[in-house]
Motif scaffolding. Structure first.
Motif, PDB file in Angstrom:
ATOM      1  N   MET A   1      -2.472   1.006  -6.882  1.00 43.03           N
ATOM      2  CA  MET A   1      -3.765   0.608  -7.782  1.00 43.03           C
ATOM      3  C   MET A   1      -4.678  -0.013  -6.922  1.00 43.03           C
ATOM      4  O   MET A   1      -5.809   0.256  -7.071  1.00 43.03           O
ATOM      5  CB  MET A   1      -3.276  -0.163  -9.093  1.00 43.03           C
ATOM      6  CG  MET A   1      -2.472   0.443 -10.002  1.00 43.03           C
ATOM      7  SD  MET A   1      -3.140   2.161 -10.626  1.00 43.03           S
ATOM      8  CE  MET A   1      -1.919   3.334  -9.787  1.00 43.03           C
ATOM      9  N   ARG A   2      -4.108  -0.902  -5.963  1.00 48.39           N
ATOM     10  CA  ARG A   2      -5.207  -1.699  -5.233  1.00 48.39           C
ATOM     11  C   ARG A   2      -5.704  -0.460  -4.032  1.00 48.39           C
ATOM     12  O   ARG A   2      -6.976  -0.773  -3.986  1.00 48.39           O
ATOM     13  CB  ARG A   2      -4.530  -2.639  -4.351  1.00 48.39           C
ATOM     14  CG  ARG A   2      -5.309  -3.756  -3.976  1.00 48.39           C
ATOM     15  CD  ARG A   2      -4.825  -5.014  -3.445  1.00 48.39           C
ATOM     16  NE  ARG A   2      -3.420  -5.702  -4.051  1.00 48.39           N
ATOM     17  CZ  ARG A   2      -3.928  -6.385  -5.247  1.00 48.39           C
ATOM     18  NH1 ARG A   2      -5.085  -6.595  -5.725  1.00 48.39           N
ATOM     19  NH2 ARG A   2      -2.801  -6.725  -6.047  1.00 48.39           N
TER      20      ARG A   2
ATOM     21  N   GLY B   1     -12.520  -8.916   0.599  1.00 51.85           N
ATOM     22  CA  GLY B   1     -13.887  -9.156   0.368  1.00 51.85           C
ATOM     23  C   GLY B   1     -14.541  -8.743  -1.110  1.00 51.85           C
ATOM     24  O   GLY B   1     -15.689  -9.233  -1.437  1.00 51.85           O
ATOM     25  N   TYR B   2     -13.561  -8.356  -1.913  1.00 49.79           N
ATOM     26  CA  TYR B   2     -14.231  -7.829  -3.209  1.00 49.79           C
ATOM     27  C   TYR B   2     -12.887  -8.338  -4.302  1.00 49.79           C
ATOM     28  O   TYR B   2     -11.911  -8.255  -4.417  1.00 49.79           O
ATOM     29  CB  TYR B   2     -14.157  -6.323  -3.446  1.00 49.79           C
ATOM     30  CG  TYR B   2     -15.145  -5.733  -2.336  1.00 49.79           C
ATOM     31  CD1 TYR B   2     -16.596  -5.288  -3.084  1.00 49.79           C
ATOM     32  CD2 TYR B   2     -15.119  -5.406  -1.233  1.00 49.79           C
ATOM     33  CE1 TYR B   2     -17.696  -4.839  -2.212  1.00 49.79           C
ATOM     34  CE2 TYR B   2     -16.219  -5.027  -0.262  1.00 49.79           C
ATOM     35  CZ  TYR B   2     -17.408  -4.496  -0.843  1.00 49.79           C
ATOM     36  OH  TYR B   2     -18.301  -4.168  -0.146  1.00 49.79           O
ATOM     37  N   SER B   3     -13.761  -9.129  -5.085  1.00 54.22           N
ATOM     38  CA  SER B   3     -12.836  -9.477  -6.130  1.00 54.22           C
ATOM     39  C   SER B   3     -12.274  -8.534  -7.083  1.00 54.22           C
ATOM     40  O   SER B   3     -11.515  -8.674  -7.917  1.00 54.22           O
ATOM     41  CB  SER B   3     -13.754 -10.720  -7.162  1.00 54.22           C
ATOM     42  OG  SER B   3     -14.967 -10.414  -7.704  1.00 54.22           O
TER      43      SER B   3
ATOM     44  N   ARG C   1      -6.916  -9.515  -3.387  1.00 56.00           N
ATOM     45  CA  ARG C   1      -6.070  -9.271  -1.925  1.00 56.00           C
ATOM     46  C   ARG C   1      -4.750  -8.651  -2.249  1.00 56.00           C
ATOM     47  O   ARG C   1      -4.214  -9.027  -3.259  1.00 56.00           O
ATOM     48  CB  ARG C   1      -6.086 -11.018  -1.722  1.00 56.00           C
ATOM     49  CG  ARG C   1      -7.134 -11.715  -1.129  1.00 56.00           C
ATOM     50  CD  ARG C   1      -6.716 -13.061  -0.781  1.00 56.00           C
ATOM     51  NE  ARG C   1      -8.029 -13.730  -0.203  1.00 56.00           N
ATOM     52  CZ  ARG C   1      -8.019 -14.093   0.914  1.00 56.00           C
ATOM     53  NH1 ARG C   1      -7.019 -14.019   1.828  1.00 56.00           N
ATOM     54  NH2 ARG C   1      -9.057 -14.870   1.252  1.00 56.00           N
ATOM     55  N   PHE C   2      -4.164  -8.189  -1.100  1.00 48.78           N
ATOM     56  CA  PHE C   2      -2.759  -7.593  -1.180  1.00 48.78           C
ATOM     57  C   PHE C   2      -1.847  -8.923  -1.370  1.00 48.78           C
ATOM     58  O   PHE C   2      -2.086  -9.755  -0.517  1.00 48.78           O
ATOM     59  CB  PHE C   2      -2.533  -6.880   0.052  1.00 48.78           C
ATOM     60  CG  PHE C   2      -3.015  -5.431   0.039  1.00 48.78           C
ATOM     61  CD1 PHE C   2      -2.317  -4.279  -0.698  1.00 48.78           C
ATOM     62  CD2 PHE C   2      -4.279  -5.183   0.528  1.00 48.78           C
ATOM     63  CE1 PHE C   2      -2.922  -3.071  -0.517  1.00 48.78           C
ATOM     64  CE2 PHE C   2      -4.968  -4.043   0.657  1.00 48.78           C
ATOM     65  CZ  PHE C   2      -4.158  -2.894  -0.242  1.00 48.78           C
ATOM     66  N   SER C   3      -1.032  -8.611  -2.170  1.00 46.23           N
ATOM     67  CA  SER C   3      -0.069 -10.009  -2.256  1.00 46.23           C
ATOM     68  C   SER C   3       1.021  -9.710  -1.095  1.00 46.23           C
ATOM     69  O   SER C   3       1.329  -8.694  -0.551  1.00 46.23           O
ATOM     70  CB  SER C   3       0.561  -9.831  -3.439  1.00 46.23           C
ATOM     71  OG  SER C   3       1.515  -8.729  -3.548  1.00 46.23           O
TER      72      SER C   3
END
Length: 254
Positions: free
Chosen positions: A49-50, A77-79, A83-85
């Motif tokens: 999904m990310r 950079g984009y909320s 971020r990848f966990s």
């Protein structure tokens, strides 16, 4: 107790028949297929999904060239992406570096590093296709095909970064309950796709998604391609690489 040797099927023949059965029915689940564990399937979903959110943000064309490091930077950079966990990064590294023959893909791995990049000055966008090719041999081969086959041939898929291949492969696995074997029968795992070093796909104008099925073999474009004599397919019929027959996939790099 003795047995009649004529009634004993050689083990190699059984393995070959089993292999051919799986390849012939590449989109079905088979006994012996390798699946992700339940917790890995959760991480598969969130990672996929990310990646899809990154693609929507940067655009489909740019996403095809986006390196893994740059994908991480974009996610930070984009909320709206997030971020990848640590779990996702570890999962993606595992998928990339694990030997694909464990789940049935026997092809070579042209991209050895998760961080391999596509250098923009070395590529060119092909008009009206949304796809890129490397300059040099791939571009010249495509131009020759266009000249010899005519305007009805179209570039359906060109360069793919590691990031792009991740999304395609993981999407196939996600839609099939984490079945890595099934996914690898029609999509090379990330790092193993020769789309990353020069191969490309072609099709018949107007055929749409059917260009990626055996329907393509009945088109005038395929018949002309077959008559050219100088083209080679990456995954020919009856190949022993664990991959379905792909009559659209032009082999450029050895």
């Amino acid at each position: 107790m003795s047995v009649c040797k004529e009634n004993v099927e050689p083990i190699d023949d059984r393995h070959i028949k089993d292999y051919l059965e799986k390849i012939e029915n590449f989109d079905k689940k088979h006994t012996g297929d390798i699946y992700l564990k339940p917790d890995q399937r959760v991480t598969l979903k969130t990672s996929l999904m990310r990646l899809k959110r990154i693609q929507r943000t940067v655009g489909h064309g740019h996403f095809s060239l986006l390196s893994f490091d740059d994908a991480i930077k974009v996610s930070k950079g984009y909320s709206s992406i997030g971020r990848f966990s640590k779990e996702e990064l570890a999962f993606l590294e595992m998928i990339f570096y694990e030997e694909s023959n464990l789940y049935g893909f026997m092809g070579d791995k042209p991209l050895k590093n998760l961080t391999d990049t596509i250098q923009s000055p070395k590529v060119i966008k092909i008009p009206y296709t949304g796809n890129y090719l490397y300059k040099g041999q791939p571009l010249e081969m495509y131009k020759k095909i266009k000249k010899d086959v005519g305007e009805n041939v179209v570039l359906t898929s060109g360069l793919r970064s590691v990031t792009k291949q991740f999304m395609l492969f993981l999407n196939k696995a996600y839609n099939n309950d984490g079945n890595l074997s099934l996914a690898s029968r029609s999509l090379a795992p990330p790092g193993y796709s020769f789309h990353g070093v020069g191969d490309f796909d072609v099709g018949q104008v107007g055929l749409g998604a059917s260009n990626f099925t055996e329907t393509f073999t009945g088109t005038p474009v395929f018949q002309k391609l077959a008559d050219l004599g100088y083209l080679k397919l990456r995954y020919s019929r009856g190949n022993l690489l664990g991959v379905r027959f792909e009559p659209w996939h032009i082999k450029v790099r050895s």
